[in-house]
Motif scaffolding. Structure first.
Motif, short mmCIF file in Angstrom:
data_model
loop_
_atom_site.label_atom_id
_atom_site.label_comp_id
_atom_site.label_asym_id
_atom_site.label_seq_id
_atom_site.Cartn_x
_atom_site.Cartn_y
_atom_site.Cartn_z
N ASN A 1 -30.16 54.33 0.54
CA ASN A 1 -29.40 53.21 -0.03
C ASN A 1 -29.39 53.27 -1.55
OD1 ASN A 1 -28.73 52.16 2.44
ND2 ASN A 1 -30.50 50.79 2.54
N HIS B 1 -32.02 50.67 -8.75
CA HIS B 1 -30.82 50.74 -7.91
C HIS B 1 -29.65 51.48 -8.55
CE1 HIS B 1 -32.31 47.76 -4.95
NE2 HIS B 1 -32.92 47.23 -6.01
N THR C 1 -26.22 53.71 -4.40
CA THR C 1 -25.89 52.81 -5.50
C THR C 1 -26.16 53.43 -6.87
OG1 THR C 1 -28.08 51.76 -5.37
CG2 THR C 1 -26.27 50.72 -4.15
N THR D 1 -24.28 45.28 -3.74
CA THR D 1 -24.69 45.72 -2.40
C THR D 1 -24.14 44.80 -1.31
OG1 THR D 1 -26.80 44.52 -2.62
CG2 THR D 1 -26.78 46.86 -3.23
#
Length: 354
Positions: A23, A50, A27, A344
């Motif tokens: 994930n 992130h 990002t 997100t």
């Protein structure tokens, strides 16, 4: 059974981080621009977990913000998916044009958002978040400090200390009490409520407030909902804790100042343009009201030769309402988490309705 349970835990321990890494990898190609070089490390840490974070090397405040930081931001902003805005300098159409159509969020690290060009953001479909509530306690403490400073004539008394020429006598430089007073709050939101809570031990006689509607929290605080005119006529202290909008700009003006008691003290912890400073100067100069305490002015910084600063019954601070290490860190983390949610696919924690 125990062996099976251990095996399941081991599987989770292996697969869960891999999922999280995947994930984060997805990002990491998203660019987030931070508008000032003094954004707290706590917020940067959240963002860098992130995204690809780009930060100007300049301070986005004052003259440096108007010149060097602005030019740097125009160079850095293309391709940004989110903008973390740390300044009261406006988010201009030029900046938004340069960013590109992939810009999804402006996260302002402030409770106020009058610098954020709401119409332009709405037209482009860009979301906006702010950082209310986490700064309420710190700003409320400054509001109480301003009340004490204005009521007890700190400006005059500090001037005596600096000159080394103290007025000695039982009736010299007497101030006003918070004890037994009526305190009016214009805007009983998070900051206004925090002010009332902090004044609980000051033996205030009565709290009144005004706004668009009654607040359910007011009853527990012992605050009475009144009209604005009633608040102006009754209050010994008038605390401004509302955002700056077209409706609230210059809400304190010649007309509203004329409705106040002669011993009234105006406290502003909102934005400078809530007050018509020309009208305030006249009211203070002519002793139409007793005093004022300001943490916000127009412009900021207030020039050292500004005529307001010649008044002995004005106590001014340099916009330090949220200026504590804990509060600024909390604001940064909240802004960063709004960016995480926006990019997100999750709801914003503190959205501004456009």
């Amino acid at each position: 059974m125990i062996a099976h349970y251990v095996a399941v835990l081991a599987l989770v321990a292996v697969t869960l981080p891999a999922s999280c890494v995947a994930n984060n990898t997805m990002t990491k190609n998203l660019k987030v621009l931070v508008s000032s070089n003094d954004f707290p490390a706590s917020g940067l840490k959240v963002l860098e977990e992130h995204f690809t974070v780009v930060q100007t090397k300049y301070l986005n405040f004052g003259e440096e913000g108007r010149t060097l930081a602005k030019e740097d931001l125009l160079k850095l902003i293309p391709g940004s998916s989110a903008l973390v805005w740390l300044s009261h300098h406006p988010i201009s159409k030029e900046l938004l044009d340069r960013a590109g159509p992939q810009l999804k969020l402006v996260a302002t690290v402030s409770a106020g958002y009058n610098h954020c060009n709401l119409d332009e953001l709405k037209a482009r479909g860009i979301k906006l978040s702010n950082t209310p509530n986490v700064l309420a306690s710190a700003v409320a403490e400054i509001a109480v400090g301003l009340m004490l400073g204005a009521a007890r004539r700190f400006t005059e008394n500090l001037d005596q200390v600096h000159k080394g020429d103290w007025e000695i006598g039982f009736d010299k430089v007497l101030g006003q009490d918070i004890r037994g007073s009526t305190v009016g709050i214009i805007g009983l939101g998070g900051i206004g409520q925090a002010v009332v809570k902090r004044l609980a031990g000051f033996e205030v006689s009565k709290f009144v407030y005004t706004g668009h509607r009654e607040k359910p929290e007011a009853k527990a605080l012992g605050a009475e909902f009144v009209t604005q005119d009633q608040l102006l006529a009754q209050s010994d202290f008038i605390v401004l804790a509302v955002p700056l909008t077209n409706e609230t700009k210059h809400m304190i003006n010649k007309d509203t100042l004329g409705k106040m008691k002669s011993n009234a003290i105006v406290i502003n912890v909102g934005r400078g343009d809530l007050v018509d400073q020309e009208a305030l100067y006249d009211a203070l100069k002519n002793k139409q009201i007793y005093a004022a305490g300001l943490d916000v002015t127009t412009p900021e910084p207030l020039p050292k030769d500004h005529k307001l600063l010649t008044l002995p019954n004005l106590f001014v601070l340099p916009h330090i309402g949220s200026a504590t290490e804990r509060t600024r860190s909390d604001m940064a983390v909240l802004a960063a988490n709004n960016v995480v949610n926006a990019l997100t696919g999750k709801p914003l924690l503190t959205p501004v309705n456009l």
